[in-house]
Each structure stands twice: as structure tokens, then as C-alpha cells.
Design a protein around this motif. Structure first.
Motif, PDB file in Angstrom:
ATOM      1  N   GLY A   1       0.812  -1.216   0.000  1.00 12.51           N
ATOM      2  CA  GLY A   1       0.000   0.000   0.000  1.00 12.51           C
ATOM      3  C   GLY A   1       0.840   1.259   0.000  1.00 12.51           C
TER       4      GLY A   1
ATOM      5  N   ARG B   1       2.200   1.817  -3.397  1.00 14.52           N
ATOM      6  CA  ARG B   1       1.172   2.340  -4.288  1.00 14.52           C
ATOM      7  C   ARG B   1       0.976   3.831  -4.066  1.00 14.52           C
ATOM      8  NH1 ARG B   1      -0.121   1.313  -9.226  1.00 14.52           N
ATOM      9  NH2 ARG B   1      -2.321   1.344  -9.697  1.00 14.52           N
ATOM     10  N   ARG B   2       0.964   4.251  -2.803  1.00 15.62           N
ATOM     11  CA  ARG B   2       0.827   5.677  -2.511  1.00 15.62           C
ATOM     12  C   ARG B   2       1.994   6.469  -3.087  1.00 15.62           C
ATOM     13  NH1 ARG B   2       0.306   4.678   3.518  1.00 15.62           N
ATOM     14  NH2 ARG B   2       1.365   6.681   3.692  1.00 15.62           N
TER      15      ARG B   2
ATOM     16  N   THR C   1      -6.387   2.303  -7.231  1.00 14.52           N
ATOM     17  CA  THR C   1      -6.641   2.006  -5.822  1.00 14.52           C
ATOM     18  C   THR C   1      -6.236   0.590  -5.410  1.00 14.52           C
ATOM     19  OG1 THR C   1      -8.923   1.343  -6.287  1.00 14.52           O
ATOM     20  CG2 THR C   1      -8.543   3.653  -5.742  1.00 14.52           C
TER      21      THR C   1
ATOM     22  N   SER D   1      -4.303  -2.265  -3.812  1.00 12.61           N
ATOM     23  CA  SER D   1      -3.428  -2.330  -2.621  1.00 12.61           C
ATOM     24  C   SER D   1      -3.673  -1.205  -1.618  1.00 12.61           C
ATOM     25  CB  SER D   1      -1.937  -2.334  -3.013  1.00 12.61           C
ATOM     26  OG  SER D   1      -1.624  -3.460  -3.808  1.00 12.61           O
ATOM     27  N   LEU D   2      -4.607  -0.310  -1.888  1.00  8.60           N
ATOM     28  CA  LEU D   2      -4.876   0.791  -0.957  1.00  8.60           C
ATOM     29  C   LEU D   2      -5.964   0.407   0.039  1.00  8.60           C
ATOM     30  CD1 LEU D   2      -4.893   3.965  -3.245  1.00  8.60           C
ATOM     31  CD2 LEU D   2      -2.982   2.990  -1.952  1.00  8.60           C
ATOM     32  N   ASP D   3      -5.760   0.766   1.324  1.00 11.74           N
ATOM     33  CA  ASP D   3      -6.810   0.574   2.317  1.00 11.74           C
ATOM     34  C   ASP D   3      -7.813   1.722   2.215  1.00 11.74           C
ATOM     35  OD1 ASP D   3      -5.551   2.748   3.526  1.00 11.74           O
ATOM     36  OD2 ASP D   3      -4.586   1.539   5.075  1.00 11.74           O
TER      37      ASP D   3
ATOM     38  N   SER E   1      -6.412   5.218   2.575  1.00 11.95           N
ATOM     39  CA  SER E   1      -5.576   5.623   1.444  1.00 11.95           C
ATOM     40  C   SER E   1      -6.404   5.913   0.197  1.00 11.95           C
ATOM     41  CB  SER E   1      -4.534   4.544   1.140  1.00 11.95           C
ATOM     42  OG  SER E   1      -3.647   4.384   2.223  1.00 11.95           O
TER      43      SER E   1
END
Length: 205
Positions: free
Chosen positions: A120, A123-124, A144, A146-148, A151
Motif C-alpha cells: 500500500g 502504491r501511494r 486504488t 493495494s490501498l486501504d 488511502s
């Protein structure tokens, strides 16, 4: 800068996947690209980003105006968060990476090698590159992943800020980003017709 796509037809592996696709993406607006897996969304985004030629049709307003975020995060694992962002900032002539670090909550991680980040966090960092490009049209393929939840909200806020500054965004995603400025384009409505059997060379049958 307005992006105009007119009567576009595209292919993957030599076979047509989408045809007759037209849309206009104006400053301050977002367009959400939807459709089932394999319909041609990634191929469409790559074509608009100039990474492959269309079969036919026209794309106007894209020259040197597009920043493209693909499935890969585009990071050098041995470089720190700061070094990765600084590299891209220099490529695009950006003056500061601080807004990008802050927008994606990367300040506390700025000295950590990208290879030591979680999926994540990577990814950010990959998405934060969009902020240092200075380009008005963002084209993003499933950003998006892998983003929680937190995020995803962070990403949506970054897109919203970009739109507020006169930028635009074309995003392939199945996630509701809560963007009031967004319209939806269903790629499935432009699925290419397969050639009739009689159109094939009998030598291949």
C-alpha cells in the motif's frame, strides 16, 4: 486543456477490442472508465497515453499533457521515498516534492527505501508521482489496488484537488471515489464485433 477522443478503435494482440469510442474530457472534470475484465480498458488508456497507436480514430489534446499511472508503481527499490520522487520531479521540472509527500502521507517515510515499503505504501508513492509531473491530464489504470480505505480517501482527495486546479482525470476503477465531478464511461458499450467466420483465411482453419 480538453482531451477529445473521436471514433477511436483499438486492438490488443492484433485483434480489435473496442471500436467507435468518442468522448470529451474537459478541465475540472473526471471520467470513470468501467467495464468487465478483458474488455480493453488498459489498452484504451495506453493508447490515449501514446504508448501504442490506435487502429483508427483521433486523439486531440494529449500531446505532452498526460501523466500516466499504470499497474506498475514505477519505483526504484534501492532509492528512498524522497529520492524516487525527486527523480520524477527533475524529469518533469517540478520545483518541490513536499506537496506530494504530504498529500499521500509519506513524510514520515521519506528516508525509507522504496523496497522496504508495504504494498500500500508503494502504491501511494507511485501515485504521488502524478503530483510532481505538472501535467493537467491524469490517466490512471486501477489506481486504488493495494490501498486501504484511508488511502483510497487520500487518493480521492488528491484527485479532487487536481480537478479544483483545472486539471482532469481519466480513471479505470470499480471503486466509488465519491467524485461529484465525475461521469462514467462504460467501455462495454464499445466492444468490437468479432470478424465473421467467412472473413478468415481458410488456410488457418
Amino acid at each position: 486543456m480538453t482531451l477529445n477522443v473521436t471514433d477511436l478503435s483499438i486492438a490488443r494482440g492484433g485483434l480489435p477490442v473496442l471500436e467507435g469510442l468518442s468522448f470529451q474530457l474537459m478541465p475540472g472534470r473526471a471520467l470513470i472508465l468501467r467495464g468487465p475484465n478483458g474488455i480493453g480498458k488498459t489498452t484504451l488508456l495506453r493508447t490515449i497515453a501514446g504508448l501504442q497507436p490506435p487502429l483508427s480514430g483521433q486523439i486531440d489534446g494529449a500531446e505532452d499533457q498526460i501523466a500516466y499511472a499504470a499497474h506498475s508503481d514505477g519505483l526504484k527499490p534501492a532509492l528512498t521515498v524522497t529520492e524516487n520522487l525527486t527523480f520524477w520531479a527533475r524529469v518533469f521540472g517540478s520545483a518541490s516534492i513536499t506537496p506530494a509527500l504530504e498529500a499521500f502521507d509519506l513524510t514520515a517515510l521519506q528516508d525509507r527505501p522504496a523496497g522496504a515499503l508495504s504494498a500500500g505504501q508503494k502504491r501511494r508513492l507511485g501515485l504521488s508521482r502524478m503530483l510532481v509531473t505538472g501535467r493537467p491530464i491524469w490517466v490512471m489504470d486501477e489506481p486504488t489496488v493495494s490501498l486501504d480505505t484511508r488511502s483510497v480517501t487520500m487518493f480521492a482527495d488528491a484527485v479532487r484537488a487536481h480537478l479544483g486546479q483545472g486539471g482532469s482525470a481519466l480513471i479505470a476503477t470499480h471503486i466509488d471515489l465519491g467524485l461529484d465531478e465525475a461521469e462514467v464511461l462504460d467501455a462495454g458499450a464499445f466492444k468490437a464485433r468479432l470478424p465473421a467466420l467467412d472473413d478468415f483465411d481458410e488456410g488457418f482453419l
